[in-house]
Enzyme design. Sequence first.
Site, PDB file in Angstrom:
ATOM      1  CG  HIS A  14      -1.895   1.106   1.286  1.00  0.00           C
ATOM      2  ND1 HIS A  14      -3.010   1.083   2.093  1.00  0.00           N
ATOM      3  CD2 HIS A  14      -1.931   2.296   0.655  1.00  0.00           C
ATOM      4  CE1 HIS A  14      -3.680   2.213   1.968  1.00  0.00           C
ATOM      5  NE2 HIS A  14      -3.035   2.973   1.092  1.00  0.00           N
ATOM      6  CG  HIS A  16      -1.254   6.231  -2.553  1.00  0.00           C
ATOM      7  ND1 HIS A  16      -2.413   5.997  -3.261  1.00  0.00           N
ATOM      8  CD2 HIS A  16      -1.509   5.828  -1.273  1.00  0.00           C
ATOM      9  CE1 HIS A  16      -3.339   5.499  -2.445  1.00  0.00           C
ATOM     10  NE2 HIS A  16      -2.811   5.376  -1.231  1.00  0.00           N
ATOM     11  CG  HIS A 194      -7.598   3.511  -0.179  1.00  0.00           C
ATOM     12  ND1 HIS A 194      -6.922   2.919  -1.203  1.00  0.00           N
ATOM     13  CD2 HIS A 194      -6.690   4.327   0.450  1.00  0.00           C
ATOM     14  CE1 HIS A 194      -5.667   3.354  -1.198  1.00  0.00           C
ATOM     15  NE2 HIS A 194      -5.497   4.201  -0.208  1.00  0.00           N
ATOM     16  CD  GLU A 197      -7.338   6.781   4.740  1.00  0.00           C
ATOM     17  OE1 GLU A 197      -7.928   6.784   3.646  1.00  0.00           O
ATOM     18  OE2 GLU A 197      -6.231   7.338   4.926  1.00  0.00           O
TER      19      GLU A 197
END
Length: 328
Positions: A14, A16, A194, A197
């Site tokens: 995970h 970005h 996602h 969160e």
Amino acid sequence: MKALIERLPKVELHLHIEGTLEPELMLALAERNQIALPYKSLSAVQAAYHFEDLQSFLNLYYLGASVLVTENDFYELMSQYLSRASAQNIVHAEVMFDPQTHLQRGIGFEVFMSGFVRAIEEAKAQWGLSVYLILCFLRDQSQTAALETLTLAIPFKHQISAVGLDSAEIGHPPSKFEAAFDAARKSGYHLVAHAGEEGGPAMIEEALDVLGVERIDHGVQCIQDAALRKRLVKDQIPLTVCPLSNVKLRVFDQMAQHPILDLLAEGLCVTVNSDDPAYFGGYLTENFLALDAALGLSEKAFRQLLANGVRSSFLPEAEQARLIDQLW
Ligand code: ADE
Ligand code: ZN
């Protein structure tokens, strides 16, 4: 523990790539590409990195990404990340990217994909690092925009392993993207999203039931729902948890309150990841070190977290088995 954390082979699931843009590179690219930023110095950039929530971070993250223009910019970004990853003994990384952030500025797939793939091939040759790419849809944009992005990705399909869903969670439930995920599944992509969160447990359930994802990114809000946790244990659904991110974005006030080790003890398939390390104060090793400092990480828990990462990856089973053998 520090030496063990640094030494053992790790996987990152995970991350970005736009979140690995370090302030130095951001300022250099802004200058090179004549992009105006509200920062005059490195310390001004660093001083801006105090976030109240996910949205306050995303505003700076998209502003930062606006300096990425040429093939070489994307190459440098990926190259710098992979060099850091290799230095931290990361042996496999599944790296997310946000095509829509670049498409809407007139930068096409051929530009960013060429830069990414050039850096990935070099890292494979130089360090034996294996890298898979995950194309993320921006959930605060429309499903039509997601479907258009999927169409634009067709010529690059062989270079992309999975499709994911990121950006502002509240108000943008997974069900908004049912058709886009159906199309991605039919094209043969792995699926992640996602969920949980900032949004509640229902977001996680929808991502599993409506989108059919194989992994949940974050997922920490399952702490609110015992029945959901039972299901996550039973089905061994991986959660790619990002401890430093959660504290920086105020999901938890302090690392000492982070539930990851409780979730691990309960039998959930949790993994440790770094999300947007240039913004959150550390890469993968620093995430493990922060957990150890605040919660005390036993060797057993650490090796279990690493093994969970390997078996939650999209690597072939034989490769997973080879990596797991190296952990004990
Ligand atoms: N994009 C980059 N980082 C993100 C995060 N932590 N949550 C949602 N979208 C993101
Ligand atoms: Zn993320």
